[in-house]
Design an enzyme around this catalytic site. Sequence first.
Site, PDB file in Angstrom:
ATOM      1  N   SER A 176      12.367  40.211  10.660  1.00 17.30           N
ATOM      2  CA  SER A 176      13.318  39.906   9.730  1.00 17.30           C
ATOM      3  C   SER A 176      14.480  39.133   9.865  1.00 17.30           C
ATOM      4  O   SER A 176      14.682  38.534  11.231  1.00 17.30           O
ATOM      5  CB  SER A 176      14.089  41.317   9.427  1.00 17.30           C
ATOM      6  N   TYR A 190      18.817  49.042  12.173  1.00 18.62           N
ATOM      7  CA  TYR A 190      17.733  48.333  11.792  1.00 18.62           C
ATOM      8  C   TYR A 190      17.766  46.581  12.270  1.00 18.62           C
ATOM      9  O   TYR A 190      16.817  46.516  13.229  1.00 18.62           O
ATOM     10  CB  TYR A 190      17.745  48.217  10.353  1.00 18.62           C
TER      11      TYR A 190
HETATM   12  N1  LIG Z   1      11.412  44.013   1.944  1.00 17.64           N
HETATM   13  C1  LIG Z   1      12.327  43.280   2.666  1.00 17.64           C
HETATM   14  O1  LIG Z   1      13.351  42.789   2.105  1.00 17.64           O
HETATM   15  C2  LIG Z   1      12.191  42.855   4.241  1.00 17.64           C
HETATM   16  C3  LIG Z   1      12.897  41.832   4.643  1.00 17.64           C
HETATM   17  C4  LIG Z   1      12.496  41.308   6.018  1.00 17.64           C
HETATM   18  C5  LIG Z   1      11.608  42.143   6.558  1.00 17.64           C
HETATM   19  N2  LIG Z   1      10.835  43.163   6.288  1.00 17.64           N
HETATM   20  C6  LIG Z   1      10.061  43.810   6.908  1.00 17.64           C
HETATM   21  O2  LIG Z   1       8.718  43.809   6.392  1.00 17.64           O
HETATM   22  C7  LIG Z   1       7.974  44.950   6.702  1.00 17.64           C
HETATM   23  C8  LIG Z   1       7.439  45.619   5.505  1.00 17.64           C
HETATM   24  O3  LIG Z   1       8.527  46.063   4.606  1.00 17.64           O
HETATM   25  P1  LIG Z   1       8.387  46.416   3.262  1.00 17.64           P
HETATM   26  O4  LIG Z   1       9.366  45.812   2.268  1.00 17.64           O
HETATM   27  O5  LIG Z   1       7.018  46.082   2.669  1.00 17.64           O
HETATM   28  O6  LIG Z   1       8.626  47.844   3.405  1.00 17.64           O
HETATM   29  P2  LIG Z   1       7.923  49.095   2.415  1.00 17.64           P
HETATM   30  O7  LIG Z   1       7.651  48.865   1.268  1.00 17.64           O
HETATM   31  O8  LIG Z   1       8.900  50.355   2.864  1.00 17.64           O
HETATM   32  O9  LIG Z   1       6.618  49.468   3.312  1.00 17.64           O
HETATM   33  C9  LIG Z   1       7.004  49.961   5.011  1.00 17.64           C
HETATM   34  C10 LIG Z   1       5.430  50.458   5.201  1.00 17.64           C
HETATM   35  O10 LIG Z   1       5.434  51.055   6.567  1.00 17.64           O
HETATM   36  C11 LIG Z   1       4.683  52.157   6.620  1.00 17.64           C
HETATM   37  N3  LIG Z   1       5.340  53.111   7.384  1.00 17.64           N
HETATM   38  C12 LIG Z   1       6.680  54.038   7.510  1.00 17.64           C
HETATM   39  N4  LIG Z   1       6.885  54.665   8.271  1.00 17.64           N
HETATM   40  C13 LIG Z   1       5.685  54.723   9.119  1.00 17.64           C
HETATM   41  C14 LIG Z   1       5.293  55.531  10.055  1.00 17.64           C
HETATM   42  N5  LIG Z   1       6.345  56.461  10.874  1.00 17.64           N
HETATM   43  N6  LIG Z   1       3.931  55.201  10.647  1.00 17.64           N
HETATM   44  C15 LIG Z   1       3.071  54.293   9.925  1.00 17.64           C
HETATM   45  N7  LIG Z   1       3.695  53.625   8.980  1.00 17.64           N
HETATM   46  C16 LIG Z   1       4.698  53.922   8.421  1.00 17.64           C
HETATM   47  C17 LIG Z   1       4.801  52.832   5.022  1.00 17.64           C
HETATM   48  O11 LIG Z   1       3.670  53.535   4.780  1.00 17.64           O
HETATM   49  P3  LIG Z   1       3.760  55.171   4.722  1.00 17.64           P
HETATM   50  O12 LIG Z   1       5.147  55.846   4.057  1.00 17.64           O
HETATM   51  O13 LIG Z   1       2.477  55.638   4.052  1.00 17.64           O
HETATM   52  O14 LIG Z   1       3.754  55.569   6.106  1.00 17.64           O
HETATM   53  C18 LIG Z   1       4.641  51.538   4.363  1.00 17.64           C
HETATM   54  O15 LIG Z   1       3.236  51.254   4.178  1.00 17.64           O
HETATM   55  C19 LIG Z   1       8.675  45.867   7.677  1.00 17.64           C
HETATM   56  O16 LIG Z   1       8.850  45.594   9.107  1.00 17.64           O
HETATM   57  C20 LIG Z   1      10.092  45.229   7.221  1.00 17.64           C
HETATM   58  O17 LIG Z   1      11.203  45.559   8.298  1.00 17.64           O
HETATM   59  C21 LIG Z   1      11.013  43.747   4.984  1.00 17.64           C
END
Ligand SMILES: NC(=O)c1ccc[n+]([C@@H]2O[C@H](COP(=O)([O-])OP(=O)(O)OC[C@H]3O[C@@H](n4cnc5c(N)ncnc54)[C@H](OP(=O)(O)O)[C@@H]3O)[C@@H](O)[C@H]2O)c1
Length: 241
Positions: A140, A153
């Site tokens: 991130s 985080y």
């Molecule tokens: N969105 C942003 O602005 C942003 C910015 C920078 C970086 N990121 C990074 O990008 C990645 C994806 O983010 P996103 O925005 O797509 O988030 P999201 O929509 O909240 O998706 C998170 C995913 O992680 C899974 N997850 C959560 N807890 C888990 C567990 N204990 N075991 C296995 N899987 C688990 C969730 O599925 P389940 O609930 O089905 O387990 C979901 O598929 C993350 O690493 C986040 O830190 C996001």
Amino acid sequence: MQVNLKDRIALVTGASRGIGRSISMALAQAGAHVIITSRNVEQLQKVEKEIGGNATVIPADLSAHDDVDALFDLITDREGRLDILVNNAAIGLWGHLVDFSISDFDKIIKLNVRGLYLCCQRAMKLMIPQKSGYIINISSVVGFKGYPNQSAYTASKHAVMGITKSLAVEAREHNIQVSAIQPGGVETDFAFEARPDLDPSILIKPEDIAQSVLFLLSLSDRAWVDQIYVRRRNGTPFVGV
Ligand SMILES: NC(=O)c1ccc[n+]([C@@H]2O[C@H](COP(=O)([O-])OP(=O)(O)OC[C@H]3O[C@@H](n4cnc5c(N)ncnc54)[C@H](OP(=O)(O)O)[C@@H]3O)[C@@H](O)[C@H]2O)c1
């Protein structure tokens, strides 16, 4: 972008929605067989349907060591190999450090750092004998910056960078490439919760992060890119990098 991933086996964690879903779809469209994992089976099955044919669902809670082992045992038994690992699963919990719950701190570290570390470890055990493989860790912008309300985080994403940097050096002798992608705000539920102050219409699209993964995989065997920082267009260029 021209990338042919036919006959490649890929594992995407956190594939049930958001960025992980987009990455899984992009890898499958490029020809890979994609193993999609997270906790929510129903949601994973929806993604499997959207992908159509080129995906396998294996549910796992990656904050549990036994689940990580069971996931990789299944991959080893069924496929016997792993070409691409995208470590994308993560959670965020928000609040000022001064009164942040230590059990919430532990939850974040258990998934974002320990879960990712364990997945890297098991993937390396498959990739080393193959003498090939790609590990792409979704970090991130808070892997190099600090934001208020996000200390735990932010710590986890700095740790992801530390793991990525060390592993990239260790993996080199085995012809395994390791990278980090550092997105700014991406249009997912996660960002709506973390940054309710941001207008959703200016957020990066999950597909932009999927394209960054494909870009890495499209490079020739003469080149590699260690990290990709993807910022919002309305953000300031070259801040902190
Ligand atoms: N969105 C942003 O602005 C942003 C910015 C920078 C970086 N990121 C990074 O990008 C990645 C994806 O983010 P996103 O925005 O797509 O988030 P999201 O929509 O909240 O998706 C998170 C995913 O992680 C899974 N997850 C959560 N807890 C888990 C567990 N204990 N075991 C296995 N899987 C688990 C969730 O599925 P389940 O609930 O089905 O387990 C979901 O598929 C993350 O690493 C986040 O830190 C996001």
